[in-house]
Enzyme design. Structure first.
Site, PDB file in Angstrom:
ATOM      1  N   CYS A  12      24.632  21.918 -54.307  1.00 57.41           N
ATOM      2  CA  CYS A  12      25.828  22.085 -55.141  1.00 57.41           C
ATOM      3  C   CYS A  12      26.691  23.217 -54.589  1.00 57.41           C
ATOM      4  CB  CYS A  12      25.445  22.388 -56.588  1.00 57.41           C
ATOM      5  SG  CYS A  12      24.568  23.961 -56.785  1.00 57.41           S
ATOM      6  N   CYS A  15      25.295  26.719 -53.978  1.00 54.93           N
ATOM      7  CA  CYS A  15      24.557  26.915 -52.718  1.00 54.93           C
ATOM      8  C   CYS A  15      25.504  27.420 -51.640  1.00 54.93           C
ATOM      9  CB  CYS A  15      23.929  25.600 -52.252  1.00 54.93           C
ATOM     10  SG  CYS A  15      22.675  24.925 -53.346  1.00 54.93           S
ATOM     11  N   ASP A 423      65.228  26.183 -36.133  1.00 49.56           N
ATOM     12  CA  ASP A 423      65.790  26.664 -34.880  1.00 49.56           C
ATOM     13  C   ASP A 423      66.738  25.573 -34.376  1.00 49.56           C
ATOM     14  OD1 ASP A 423      66.018  28.140 -32.394  1.00 49.56           O
ATOM     15  OD2 ASP A 423      64.757  26.571 -31.535  1.00 49.56           O
ATOM     16  N   ASP A 621      60.317  25.269 -31.914  1.00 49.43           N
ATOM     17  CA  ASP A 621      59.649  24.505 -30.853  1.00 49.43           C
ATOM     18  C   ASP A 621      58.366  25.165 -30.375  1.00 49.43           C
ATOM     19  OD1 ASP A 621      60.518  26.607 -29.333  1.00 49.43           O
ATOM     20  OD2 ASP A 621      62.028  25.485 -28.231  1.00 49.43           O
ATOM     21  N   ASP A 625      59.955  30.876 -30.462  1.00 44.39           N
ATOM     22  CA  ASP A 625      60.106  31.146 -31.892  1.00 44.39           C
ATOM     23  C   ASP A 625      58.842  31.747 -32.505  1.00 44.39           C
ATOM     24  OD1 ASP A 625      62.727  29.968 -32.013  1.00 44.39           O
ATOM     25  OD2 ASP A 625      61.764  28.018 -31.861  1.00 44.39           O
TER      26      ASP A 625
END
Length: 735
Positions: A12, A15, A423, A621, A625
């Protein structure tokens, strides 16, 4: 160092939370994230301080099995585990049939064997003992966690069934050895049936959990096993793992392309749908790149391998999806905290319920029923599966659409974004100048282009290349230019047939004594559209104007409109002047222009918007950037799958289709909706179920929940949560 471990034995979410909590306390482990649904541990550690074997040992001491090679493979080891769970359920069910007959047959009119109470108890005792033995892994797991004082779901079931079983054993001994004992309620069928439904729940959960990772398995299954390479003049088939950079690979029509490379010979259409999500095959020729795992449709291709093994696009995609599954969103971190304390809290509530019913004068059997029912109905699994299963499906859906989401945080953040900054160059625009206008003044357009291209053929300027490329499209002949000279910042000049030719700015013409006043209005009109206008002149005569611009990508305008429809503000950021920025913005309908911004200053512009209260997504791109992508709340890299883009953005769009920005936001919203639904039902189930099991309704309507009913509800709760996530397979984009 980063690694992924396969962790088995978790029952579960508590754990997973326990493993995380323990690992994070270890010196040298920088981060630890355990995904219960995927059965993986995603680790970052300092190998100079702690080694991987030591980490595996720590996990094993907690009672779980850990091993390297946690990344998905084509063969799913869960199948063996699912088979064991199925056999355990079927064995438990078959064994329980006689108990059901003895305890409930009379109620539905079935003939009953003539047995004494003692004989009946003996049969139930023997069968229940065998059922418990069949489900021994649950008891081993639960006991280990109790000894370690980190109880899990198995511990809850163990306590509940063992208490019910031993209470029944005591009653049975009284029936067998005390002739005057009148008998009492036996809990054998409750203990046995609880195990039947728990084993059914675990079996169904195993099946549904396995299905959530199907998207990754499909990606892995795309990879071909062999490649045909050229050795001298011979074609040799080798395993794909043996292909090295520089090998010449041959691909026939209908075959899968084994690795990434650059075509050196041939022409074909390649189906890249499985990587980019694009349904139309892409034409490929010499010099073009091909991506491993895509399908060569029509022609024969010969290409040079440039990326193999873990460096191929498909391997990068699988790596990103895997890492996304290992990350935790803010919602998941909250759920993990709840899960960590959930099981101990349930045990306390069960004990309190038992004590309170005894103190209020109820019988021991009544109090015991409430105690067992509370333990059985609690379901930490539903809580633990709610978020990771939806994220697994969401990231898989995105990957199938050519969108790589690198973290759960990014998936959650995408919906919250209210400002999207694009951009300009290479993102909104193609990044390659093209001839947009040819204005004839004293010659026709073809002549203007022919003369201009002859002159510019000698130049290396990007604008010059655009003019030369345009002439090539028209198959125009090139005239011989003598005395070519580039005039920095103004243009070029040369001699054609003994006459001086100029191509450039107003200033270039002015310095040669040519008045450009007659074409000023046309020049301004073109420049106001964001185009670079160049004047072509011969001697003292103006021949025409050629305008060049970085043209918009095909779907830029549509993408901006879609973002506006979602209520997002859109901005453009560019190093160009204000006039060019505004010209592009007006063409696509962008709200805000950030012009004359140097690459190093883009991050500052993003930060300024954030300080104004905006949640910003930056779309670039992925090359120049990077600072802005890092500064933004969400960095979205557009790079046709380039290495730089993959490393930079939190979301990577493989295709150069800006509509995928909208798709990413849409998939994010859809996934978060599913997470909220899952969490609602998981919390609702426990908040409602545990008080009902404790007997809260008994004083009002005289109803106390049966432990068997609690087991049925618990078994199906986690399955229902995972099934809701699996419904995401039906997702259809509205774009």
């Amino acid at each position: 160092m980063k690694t992924i471990l396969k962790v088995s034995g978790m029952s579960c979410a508590s754990c997973a939370a326990n493993i995380e909590h323990t690992l994070r306390k270890e010196k040298g482990i920088l981060s630890a994230s355990v995904n219960f649904a995927a059965e993986k541990a995603y680790l970052e550690f300092d190998p100079g301080v702690i080694v991987l074997d030591r980490i595996c040992e720590i996990i094993q001491k907690l009672g779980y099995k850990a091993e390297e090679g946690g990344k998905e493979t084509g063969h799913d080891h869960r199948l063996e585990e699912i088979r064991k769970l199925k056999n355990r359920f079927l064995a438990s069910l078959v064994l329980c049939v006689p108990i059901l007959y003895l305890t409930m047959g009379e109620m539905i009119g079935l003939p009953q064997p003539d047995l004494s109470m003692g004989a009946n108890a003996l049969i139930q005792f023997l069968i229940t003992t065998v059922v418990m033995a069949v489900n021994y892994p649950l008891y081993v797991s639960g006991l280990k966690k109790l000894i370690q004082r980190n109880p899990n779901m198995d511990s809850l079931i163990e306590i509940g069934t063992v208490v019910a079983y031993f209470y029944s054993v005591v009653v049975s001994f009284l029936l067998w050895f005390k002739p005057d004992y009148g008998g009492d309620f036996l809990y054998y069928e409750s203990a046995a049936l609880i195990l039947v439904f728990i084993s059914l729940g675990k079996y169904l959960e195993g099946i549904t959990k396995g299905k959530t990772s199907e998207a990754i398995k499909k990606l892995i299954g795309l990879q071909p096993k062999e490649a045909t390479i050229l050795k001298g003049i011979k074609e040799v088939k080798i395993p794909i793992d043996e292909v090295v950079v520089g090998d010449i690979v041959l691909v026939k029509p209908g075959e899968k392309i084994p690795v990434d490379g650059i075509i050196v010979e041939g022409y074909s259409a390649v189906d890249e749908k499985m990587i980019t999500g694009e349904s139309i095959p892409v034409e490929k020729k010499e010099g073009d790149t091909v991506i491993g795992a895509t399908i060569n449709k029509t022609g024969f291709l010969k290409f040079r391998a440039n990326k193999v093994g873990k460096d191929t696009m498909i391997s990068q995609i699988i790596k990103i999806v895997e890492e996304a599954l290992g990350s935790k969103s803010p919602i998941q971190l909250l759920v993990d905290k709840v899960s960590f304390y959930f099981v101990p809290t349930v045990i306390v509530i069960a004990i309190l319920a038992f004590v309170l019913w005894i103190l209020t004068g109820q019988s021991f059997v009544f109090a015991l029923t409430a105690f067992v029912t509370v333990l059985i109905i609690a379901c930490p699994c539903a809580l633990g599966l709610a978020t990771p299963t939806a994220i697994m499906m969401g990231t898989g859906l995105a990957a199938q659409n050519g969108i790589l989401i690198k973290s759960s945080k990014a998936l959650e953040m995408a919906k919250k974004v209210n400002v999207v900054i694009f951009d300009k160059t290479g993102t909104l625009t193609k990044g390659e100048p093209e001839v947009t206008d040819i204005v004839a003044i004293s010659l026709n357009k073809k002549s203007v282009l022919q003369i201009a291209s002859s002159l510019e053929k000698n130049s290396e300027h990007p604008l010059a290349q655009a003019i030369v490329d345009e002439a090539k499209k028209e198959n125009m002949p090139v005239s011989k230019i003598e005395g070519f000279k580039a005039v920095p910042g103004m243009g070029v000049e040369g001699n054609l047939g003994g006459e001086k030719i100029l191509l450039g700015t107003r200033r270039l013409l002015s310095e040669s004594g040519i008045d450009s006043g007659s074409i000023e209005n046309k020049m301004q009109e073109l420049e106001n559209q964001g185009k670079t206008a160049m004047i072509l002149a011969k001697n003292k005569e103006i021949l025409g104007i050629i305008a060049v611009a970085d043209t918009l990508k095909e779907n830029s305008k549509e993408a901006v409109k879609m973002l506006h429809n979602l209520g997002k503000k859109v901005a453009i950021i560019t190093g160009d002047n204000e006039r060019v920025g505004r010209a592009i913005a007006s063409q696509v309908g962008i709200d805000k222009v950030l012009a004359e911004v140097l690459p190093q200053d883009k991050a500052a512009e993003v930060k300024r918007l954030q300080e104004e209260g905006s949640i910003v997504a930056m779309v670039g791109d992925g090359i120049n950037d990077a600072p802005a992508l890092a500064q933004a709340n969400l960095g979205i890299a557009l790079g046709s799958g380039t290495d730089v883009a993959i490393e930079t953005g939190e979301i990577v769009l493989i295709k150069d289709d800006l509509r995928d920005v909208v798709r990413a936001i849409e998939i994010s919203s859809y996934t978060l909706k599913k997470i909220r639904q899952n969490l609602f039902w998981a919390f609702f189930y426990n908040v409602l179920g545990i008080p009902l099991a404790a007997g809260i309704l008994y004083p009002f309507i005289g109803i106390l929940l049966n432990p068997v009913i609690a087991a049925i509800a618990m078994a199906f709760s986690s399955t229902s949560v995972v099934s809701n996530s699996l419904l995401m397979k039906r997702y259809k984009s509205r774009l």
